[in-house]
Enzyme design. Sequence first.
Site, mmCIF file in Angstrom:
data_model
loop_
_atom_site.group_PDB
_atom_site.id
_atom_site.type_symbol
_atom_site.label_atom_id
_atom_site.label_comp_id
_atom_site.label_asym_id
_atom_site.label_seq_id
_atom_site.Cartn_x
_atom_site.Cartn_y
_atom_site.Cartn_z
ATOM 1 N N GLU A 7 0.839 -1.203 0.000
ATOM 2 C CA GLU A 7 0.000 0.000 0.000
ATOM 3 C C GLU A 7 0.873 1.252 0.000
ATOM 4 O OE1 GLU A 7 -3.603 0.279 2.477
ATOM 5 O OE2 GLU A 7 -2.685 2.077 3.335
ATOM 6 N N PHE A 27 -1.834 7.432 16.266
ATOM 7 C CA PHE A 27 -2.701 6.821 15.259
ATOM 8 C C PHE A 27 -3.456 5.619 15.831
ATOM 9 C CE2 PHE A 27 -3.314 4.491 11.117
ATOM 10 C CZ PHE A 27 -4.226 5.401 10.610
ATOM 11 N N HIS A 36 -0.324 -8.127 3.368
ATOM 12 C CA HIS A 36 -0.465 -6.775 2.811
ATOM 13 C C HIS A 36 0.397 -5.833 3.648
ATOM 14 C CE1 HIS A 36 -2.474 -3.598 0.531
ATOM 15 N NE2 HIS A 36 -2.677 -2.939 1.660
#
Length: 312
Positions: free
Chosen positions: A32, A229, A279
């Site tokens: 990503e 986060f 991923h």
Amino acid sequence: MGKTVGFHHAQQVELLNQNLFDLAGKVNVSFEFFPPNSEQMENTLWQSIKRLEGLSPKFVSVTYGANNSTRERTHRIISKIQKETSLVPVPHLTCIGSTRAEIVELAEQYWQEGVRHIVALRGDLPEGENSPQNQMYALDLVKLLKSVADFEVSVAAYPEVHPDAPNPQFDLINLKRKVDAGASRAISQFFFDTETYLRFRDRCVTSGVDVEIVPGILPVTNFKQLLKFSAITNVSVPGWMHRLYDGLDNDPMTRNLIAANVAIEQVKVLAKEGVRDFHFYTLNRSDLTYAICHSLGVRESLVEETSLVVNG
């Protein structure tokens, strides 16, 4: 006693490493990226894409922001990947702040450009807003995309529950609805407690979610940023990670070494538990992701050798 414990530990490490060796050529990875907002970041992004391209990932995704400028950058990067690399580009698409007509128009444009796979997300709500004004959710987006064309659709999964979900069961039912609507893969939010992911995967199976739950792996180079986060995303950061990164605020080299080591140990355990797709949230940098893939047996030479055997 101490020698016996040490011997068993060495055996476990050997088994984990042997398991990874046996997986060479059998693991799928995807990466990503996010749209850069400066020329320097743009250069870093394309250097990373070029380096990771040699690992022949299943696909590479590009995130999608909440304003038009970010959306345009996402589209531009996807188009460039499509035209100038051998990679399969997968745009993220969100429904927050967009009308159905706008989404349909963009989806049709992607289809015409040869894009066949989209990551469908609700998107982040504007600050201070509790629910989307247009009341569209990821489930609606999956249905809408499948009505436009026969897209392959990936959706998000949350091993530690979505921050806005009232409870884990609600979250799981929502994931099943997205799969029933046509999603063919779920990509998990990043996590650090491997058992949490494995328990979640088991619950998905017993609830009839019959698609791959691909673990999202985040190599942590900025621990302070991670803490901010993770508080927003409902991801727990174990105490051992706090201890590992303690005192390293001004030592990026050591942080990088620890980040790679933590992620490699994570993928080792997941691979032992039967995970074959990973991923990686690259943060637009290739070095750590490249190293972790190498440990999984995903290597350029292997990719080339496999290609020669297939095409020879």
